[in-house]
Design a protein around this motif. Structure first.
Motif, mmCIF file in Angstrom:
data_model
loop_
_atom_site.group_PDB
_atom_site.id
_atom_site.type_symbol
_atom_site.label_atom_id
_atom_site.label_comp_id
_atom_site.label_asym_id
_atom_site.label_seq_id
_atom_site.Cartn_x
_atom_site.Cartn_y
_atom_site.Cartn_z
ATOM 1 N N LYS A 289 0.424 -1.218 0.192
ATOM 2 C CA LYS A 289 0.246 -0.615 -0.230
ATOM 3 C C LYS A 289 1.023 1.076 0.004
ATOM 4 O O LYS A 289 0.606 1.881 -0.928
ATOM 5 C CB LYS A 289 -0.978 -0.296 1.042
ATOM 6 N N LEU A 290 2.031 1.317 1.070
ATOM 7 C CA LEU A 290 2.931 1.885 0.921
ATOM 8 C C LEU A 290 3.021 2.058 -0.114
ATOM 9 O O LEU A 290 3.986 3.805 -0.937
ATOM 10 C CB LEU A 290 3.774 2.458 1.854
ATOM 11 N N VAL A 291 4.558 1.987 -0.833
ATOM 12 C CA VAL A 291 5.047 1.797 -2.318
ATOM 13 C C VAL A 291 4.184 1.972 -3.267
ATOM 14 O O VAL A 291 4.712 3.219 -4.152
ATOM 15 C CB VAL A 291 5.381 -0.110 -2.492
ATOM 16 N N ASP A 292 2.742 1.931 -3.546
ATOM 17 C CA ASP A 292 1.492 2.252 -4.749
ATOM 18 C C ASP A 292 1.467 3.296 -4.376
ATOM 19 O O ASP A 292 1.568 4.366 -4.959
ATOM 20 C CB ASP A 292 0.031 1.612 -4.824
ATOM 21 N N ARG A 293 1.221 3.961 -3.161
ATOM 22 C CA ARG A 293 1.215 5.233 -2.770
ATOM 23 C C ARG A 293 2.464 6.429 -2.847
ATOM 24 O O ARG A 293 2.094 7.485 -3.727
ATOM 25 C CB ARG A 293 1.039 5.119 -1.610
ATOM 26 N N LEU A 294 4.063 5.710 -2.927
ATOM 27 C CA LEU A 294 4.696 6.768 -3.035
ATOM 28 C C LEU A 294 4.940 6.654 -4.823
ATOM 29 O O LEU A 294 5.296 7.197 -5.238
ATOM 30 C CB LEU A 294 5.805 6.011 -2.261
ATOM 31 N N LYS A 295 4.911 5.482 -5.293
ATOM 32 C CA LYS A 295 4.549 5.518 -6.690
ATOM 33 C C LYS A 295 3.640 6.562 -7.168
ATOM 34 O O LYS A 295 3.983 6.743 -8.540
ATOM 35 C CB LYS A 295 4.659 3.901 -7.156
ATOM 36 N N GLY A 296 2.535 6.873 -6.593
ATOM 37 C CA GLY A 296 1.256 7.606 -7.096
ATOM 38 C C GLY A 296 1.561 8.933 -7.268
ATOM 39 O O GLY A 296 1.685 9.693 -8.094
ATOM 40 N N LEU A 297 2.814 9.561 -6.590
ATOM 41 C CA LEU A 297 3.389 10.445 -6.182
ATOM 42 C C LEU A 297 4.442 10.646 -7.349
ATOM 43 O O LEU A 297 4.722 11.751 -7.082
ATOM 44 C CB LEU A 297 3.917 11.201 -4.966
ATOM 45 N N GLY A 298 5.101 9.818 -7.812
ATOM 46 C CA GLY A 298 6.290 10.149 -8.821
ATOM 47 C C GLY A 298 7.916 9.232 -8.033
ATOM 48 O O GLY A 298 8.532 9.220 -8.899
ATOM 49 N N ALA A 299 7.338 8.066 -7.225
ATOM 50 C CA ALA A 299 8.552 7.845 -7.167
ATOM 51 C C ALA A 299 8.711 6.514 -8.003
ATOM 52 O O ALA A 299 8.020 5.745 -8.292
ATOM 53 C CB ALA A 299 8.094 6.788 -5.422
ATOM 54 N N GLU A 300 10.267 6.283 -8.733
ATOM 55 C CA GLU A 300 10.138 5.785 -9.807
ATOM 56 C C GLU A 300 10.995 4.056 -9.479
ATOM 57 O O GLU A 300 9.579 2.928 -9.249
ATOM 58 C CB GLU A 300 11.273 5.914 -10.200
ATOM 59 N N HIS A 301 11.436 4.256 -7.848
ATOM 60 C CA HIS A 301 11.145 2.561 -7.433
ATOM 61 C C HIS A 301 11.426 3.067 -5.712
ATOM 62 O O HIS A 301 12.575 4.081 -4.761
ATOM 63 C CB HIS A 301 13.117 1.866 -7.672
ATOM 64 N N VAL A 302 10.964 1.899 -5.493
ATOM 65 C CA VAL A 302 10.776 1.860 -3.351
ATOM 66 C C VAL A 302 11.345 0.750 -3.373
ATOM 67 O O VAL A 302 10.785 -0.656 -3.323
ATOM 68 C CB VAL A 302 9.649 1.717 -3.667
ATOM 69 N N PHE A 303 12.553 0.853 -2.539
ATOM 70 C CA PHE A 303 12.952 -0.613 -1.669
ATOM 71 C C PHE A 303 12.815 -0.770 -0.260
ATOM 72 O O PHE A 303 12.776 0.325 0.248
ATOM 73 C CB PHE A 303 14.461 -1.400 -2.443
ATOM 74 N N THR A 304 13.058 -1.610 -0.063
ATOM 75 C CA THR A 304 12.426 -1.517 1.472
ATOM 76 C C THR A 304 14.668 -1.473 2.001
ATOM 77 O O THR A 304 15.090 -1.975 1.087
ATOM 78 C CB THR A 304 12.097 -2.671 2.362
ATOM 79 N N GLU A 305 14.484 -1.524 3.320
ATOM 80 C CA GLU A 305 16.003 -1.720 4.039
ATOM 81 C C GLU A 305 16.381 -2.743 3.622
ATOM 82 O O GLU A 305 17.543 -2.779 3.112
ATOM 83 C CB GLU A 305 16.430 -1.109 5.501
ATOM 84 N N GLU A 306 16.026 -4.000 3.774
ATOM 85 C CA GLU A 306 16.796 -5.595 3.703
ATOM 86 C C GLU A 306 17.040 -5.348 1.964
ATOM 87 O O GLU A 306 17.842 -6.015 1.967
ATOM 88 C CB GLU A 306 15.764 -6.314 4.142
ATOM 89 N N GLU A 307 15.571 -4.933 1.348
ATOM 90 C CA GLU A 307 16.171 -5.126 -0.108
ATOM 91 C C GLU A 307 17.408 -4.742 -0.260
ATOM 92 O O GLU A 307 18.417 -4.982 -1.473
ATOM 93 C CB GLU A 307 15.283 -4.981 -0.892
ATOM 94 N N MET A 308 17.805 -3.076 0.192
ATOM 95 C CA MET A 308 18.806 -2.639 -0.365
ATOM 96 C C MET A 308 20.046 -3.284 -0.302
ATOM 97 O O MET A 308 21.434 -3.184 -0.297
ATOM 98 C CB MET A 308 19.420 -1.172 0.502
#
Ligand SMILES: NC(=O)c1ccc[n+]([C@@H]2O[C@H](COP(=O)([O-])OP(=O)(O)OC[C@H]3O[C@@H](n4cnc5c(N)ncnc54)[C@H](OP(=O)(O)O)[C@@H]3O)[C@@H](O)[C@H]2O)c1
Length: 363
Positions: free
Chosen positions: A213-232
């Motif tokens: 839900k958070l990823v979708d919301r940030l992408k809706g604002l224009g975020a190109e990629h969203v990663f979690t701290e662990e994924e990084m």
């Protein structure tokens, strides 16, 4: 600066740090306000109280305003806790940001008139109150055709985002940036302003049950990629960067391991700007990132920027941000509007993890 804040009634006869005293008499009965006051540093839920406040009489250069809305920011919490870089004389009214509507102006006031909207020009005004009498020189007019919540949250986070994107690296459209706490108020402004400038963003957030839900919301604002701290931290990130430009700028408001990861992914001779320390852990950079990547570690503090610049430059930035707002490129962060009397709900939520909603006190 603190002397300009309307002081609680029992303090009115005491001089502020500038030596000024509140005027002691007025032909009219003093105006009253409700305010969130703390008399000592400590846990916000324990030391903040809703009190009646007698406002000082309107001086020639003063503005009497009705505060409409004021956010609860991490700096406000740190000030109450006594851990922030600047601390008010106590007792103090909480809050550093917000928007007010001018009710009355002193005879020497030239920049605003009744009905106009104003925001603080700097930290320390004590915005968590229903009304205030404040000197014209520490307020800046803002257009009243922008949404109220945008105006209430305009003077700190979007300004911080804007300056960090413009002042540290000469970024061109297509360049990339990376940031942690991307769902913070600053982070949301970074995402939107970066998108408006044609910059590509990598946004790091903490994992949570409703992550998608958070990823979708940030992408809706224009975020190109969203990663979690662990994924990084995963080796797969190497593959990601085969097809994505290494960031030239990293924006860090967390510190600790999170900032070490930002540095690891930063491009050659890139800059990491630290502007907050939510994890309360130091920034650690590997020796190799200095030797082989020649990275630069910098810091940013909006209050210092304002001290070093003129009010005209601050106003110019505010107007540029209002243009983004009018063009639909910058919105207020996700907010929860909380009536002033329910302030404890707002304070509590502002200190909880994973809330992802800026608490706004509605007066
Ligand atoms: N230097 C300046 O001039 C300046 C100006 C504005 C703001 N700031 C700083 O910028 C930061 C963000 O401010 P804001 O108003 O945008 O904040 P905000 O909207 O209240 O959001 C707080 C953010 O911090 C994250 N967070 C909280 N505790 C954390 C932890 N232990 N580890 C990692 N992340 C954590 C939250 O993530 P979750 O959702 O995962 O909890 C959320 O993303 C603060 O440190 C603030 O003091 C500095």
């Amino acid at each position: 600066m603190w002397a300009l804040r309307a002081a609680p009634a029992r303090l009115r006869a005491r001089p502020g740090p500038s030596g000024r005293r509140a005027a002691s008499s007025s032909s009219r009965p003093a105006a009253a306000a409700r305010a969130l006051v703390y008399a000592q540093h400590g846990e916000p839920l324990k030391v903040v109280e809703l009190k009646n406040l007698e406002l000082k009489p309107l001086g020639r250069s003063d503005i009497r305003l009705k505060i409409l809305a004021a956010p609860v920011n991490p700096a406000d919490i740190n000030m109450i806790q006594g851990t922030y870089a600047i601390l008010p004389k106590l007792p103090a009214v909480g809050g550093n940001e917000g928007v007010g509507q001018v009710l009355e102006v002193g005879s020497a006031v030239t920049t605003v008139k009744p009905g106009d909207w104003v925001i603080p020009a700097d930290a320390g005004l004590g915005t968590w109150q229903t009304e205030a009498v404040i000197s014209e020189e520490v307020l800046v007019g803002v257009p009243s055709d922008i949404p109220l919540l945008c105006a209430a949250t305009l003077g700190v986070n979007p300004c911080t985002a804007y300056r960090m994107l413009l002042d540290f690296e000469k970024l061109q459209p297509g360049d990339s940036i990376i940031q942690n706490a991307a769902n913070s108020g600053v982070g949301q402004a970074v995402i939107q302003i970066a998108a408006a400038l044609g910059l590509r963003t990598i946004n790091v957030v903490r994992d949570r049950p409703d992550l998608q839900k958070l990823v979708d919301r940030l992408k809706g604002l224009g975020a190109e990629h969203v990663f979690t701290e662990e994924e990084m931290r995963k080796p797969e990130m190497k593959d990601f960067f085969k097809n994505f430009p290494r960031p030239r700028l990293a924006l860090n408001c967390v510190g600790g391991k999170s900032s070490t990861e930002l540095i690891r992914h930063l491009g050659h001779s890139g800059t990491m700007v630290t502007y907050g320390g939510m994890a309360k852990q130091p920034v650690t950079a590997s020796v190799s990132s200095f030797i082989f990547k020649d990275i630069k570690l910098r810091g940013f503090w909006m209050s210092q920027w304002k001290k070093d610049r003129s009010p005209v430059q601050f106003k110019e930035m505010i107007l540029s941000l209002c243009d983004f707002i009018r063009q639909g490129q910058l919105t207020a962060p996700v907010c929860s509007e909380v009536p002033l009397q329910d302030y404890q709900v707002a304070l509590e939520a502002s200190m909880k993890p994973f809330v992802s909603s800026k608490q706004i006190l509605i007066m």
